[in-house]
Enzyme design. Sequence first.
Site, PDB file in Angstrom:
ATOM      1  N   THR A 253       2.062   0.619   9.629  1.00 59.44           N
ATOM      2  CA  THR A 253       2.140   0.841   8.182  1.00 59.44           C
ATOM      3  C   THR A 253       3.515   0.514   7.611  1.00 59.44           C
ATOM      4  O   THR A 253       3.626  -0.001   6.498  1.00 59.44           O
ATOM      5  CB  THR A 253       1.798   2.320   7.866  1.00 59.44           C
ATOM      6  OG1 THR A 253       0.464   2.560   8.300  1.00 59.44           O
ATOM      7  CG2 THR A 253       1.907   2.630   6.391  1.00 59.44           C
TER       8      THR A 253
ATOM      9  N   SER B  24      -1.583  -0.477  14.904  1.00 56.66           N
ATOM     10  CA  SER B  24      -1.449   0.020  16.286  1.00 56.66           C
ATOM     11  C   SER B  24      -2.749   0.571  16.855  1.00 56.66           C
ATOM     12  O   SER B  24      -2.834   0.870  18.037  1.00 56.66           O
ATOM     13  CB  SER B  24      -0.321   1.044  16.392  1.00 56.66           C
ATOM     14  OG  SER B  24      -0.735   2.302  15.926  1.00 56.66           O
TER      15      SER B  24
ATOM     16  N   THR C 282       1.774   4.429  13.463  1.00 52.89           N
ATOM     17  CA  THR C 282       1.840   5.827  13.902  1.00 52.89           C
ATOM     18  C   THR C 282       0.664   6.231  14.797  1.00 52.89           C
ATOM     19  O   THR C 282       0.782   7.155  15.590  1.00 52.89           O
ATOM     20  CB  THR C 282       1.866   6.790  12.688  1.00 52.89           C
ATOM     21  OG1 THR C 282       0.678   6.610  11.928  1.00 52.89           O
ATOM     22  CG2 THR C 282       3.081   6.555  11.820  1.00 52.89           C
TER      23      THR C 282
ATOM     24  N   GLN D 210      -6.440  20.954  26.532  1.00 53.90           N
ATOM     25  CA  GLN D 210      -6.768  20.445  25.197  1.00 53.90           C
ATOM     26  C   GLN D 210      -6.105  21.290  24.102  1.00 53.90           C
ATOM     27  O   GLN D 210      -6.197  20.965  22.930  1.00 53.90           O
ATOM     28  CB  GLN D 210      -8.277  20.301  24.979  1.00 53.90           C
ATOM     29  CG  GLN D 210      -9.104  21.496  25.361  1.00 53.90           C
ATOM     30  CD  GLN D 210     -10.606  21.191  25.263  1.00 53.90           C
ATOM     31  OE1 GLN D 210     -11.204  21.572  24.286  1.00 53.90           O
ATOM     32  NE2 GLN D 210     -11.188  20.534  26.249  1.00 53.90           N
ATOM     33  N   CYS D 211      -5.420  22.371  24.475  1.00 56.08           N
ATOM     34  CA  CYS D 211      -4.634  23.125  23.491  1.00 56.08           C
ATOM     35  C   CYS D 211      -3.328  22.365  23.246  1.00 56.08           C
ATOM     36  O   CYS D 211      -2.732  21.825  24.182  1.00 56.08           O
ATOM     37  CB  CYS D 211      -4.283  24.512  24.011  1.00 56.08           C
ATOM     38  SG  CYS D 211      -5.708  25.509  24.405  1.00 56.08           S
TER      39      CYS D 211
HETATM   40  N1  ASP Z   1      -3.158   2.475  11.396  1.00 58.07           N
HETATM   41  C1  ASP Z   1      -1.728   2.430  11.233  1.00 58.07           C
HETATM   42  C2  ASP Z   1      -1.113   2.022  12.568  1.00 58.07           C
HETATM   43  O1  ASP Z   1      -1.086   2.815  13.462  1.00 58.07           O
HETATM   44  C3  ASP Z   1      -1.231   3.769  10.802  1.00 58.07           C
HETATM   45  C4  ASP Z   1       0.271   3.879  10.618  1.00 58.07           C
HETATM   46  O2  ASP Z   1       1.077   3.054  10.996  1.00 58.07           O
HETATM   47  O3  ASP Z   1       0.674   4.912  10.039  1.00 58.07           O
HETATM   48  O4  ASP Z   1      -0.696   0.902  12.714  1.00 58.07           O
END
Ligand code: ASP
Length: 349
Positions: A13, A59, A90, A273-274
């Site tokens: 992003t 990503s 992200t 998984q916590c």
């Molecule tokens: N879908 C995007 C990625 O992971 C989300 C981001 O970068 O915030 O490339």
Amino acid sequence: MQKRIFIAYTGGTIGMRRTPQGYVPESGLDRLLAHMIPPDLAEDMPDYVLHECSHLIDSANLHPRDWYRIADLIASHYHDYDGFVVLHGTDTMAYTASGLSFALPGLTKPVIVTGSQIPLREMRNDARNNLLTALLLAAKDPIPEVCLYFNGRLMRGNRATKLKGEALDAFDSPNYPLLAKVGINIEINRPAILDRTGTEVFQILQPADGQVAVLKVFPGLSAKLLAKVLEPPLRGLILESYGIGAVPIESPGFLATLAAATERGVTIVAISQCIESRVDLRKYAVGTALARTGVLGGFDLTTEAAYAKLNHLLSLNIPTEEVGRNMQRSWCGEFSVPDEPFGRARSLY
Ligand code: ASP
């Protein structure tokens, strides 16, 4: 002397552009960055070079092979720069930060992975702060590890996890203290930073497709489905168990299926998984029964770090016993040594 930082722009992003189909990765981040740091304001900033990867990705499209492409990029520029920033989406950022930590053990220079929730091209964004602070952190010594920086928090890369999809404080490090807090000042938490004594080792590997899977235990998970997941070519499974390592041992065939898989050489690692927890297979009968099948306890590893580490170890093509031994040995602070929750981690390399 001004520090020199190498920035690898992989997509995400942070550099995206708005289109009728939604945000897409876009080249030309170097021009935006130059605009952000005009020469008259550059005095306090490190010198940098921005390398744009030839195929910029969202990503979500990332493959473990990409960790090693990025690691290779860092390794091949390692001696010419004082620190590294990786600009990344992200969604799988914590996987990449984990993957890089195992591909580049023994680092003596900072590698800071960052990105943003809003593109740099938007008027109101979190990209500017994340990018500029990551640059400053990469020029600060000594932070000899792969870190993830986001919204005022510097985290050990293999301890970070994405917790929020729509907030600016998207990442946290639930089982390990922050390496630094960034507000008006940058407060480095020195005791939390890896104690480095060894030499840099670059392990640029070729992970195979489909050799590791992640499976979350849920009420009703059958031995049949488990057996299907464990079928060859799978060589490793991260089993997200309940609480501190509980699984449905009364589900018919469940334990036998796990035991048969470990017997034929599949490495199975139980994590929790916590979000905040640590696996301890000694405390409950459901845990000791799991341990008897040959499943290993993964301490307080995040899913991302457990997946990246098992992928890495299996790609080394070492004997299964050695994979297991290394899985339960901290390489670069990825889990806390039992009974010493926040003791200063020492790098194995
Ligand atoms: N879908 C995007 C990625 O992971 C989300 C981001 O970068 O915030 O490339």
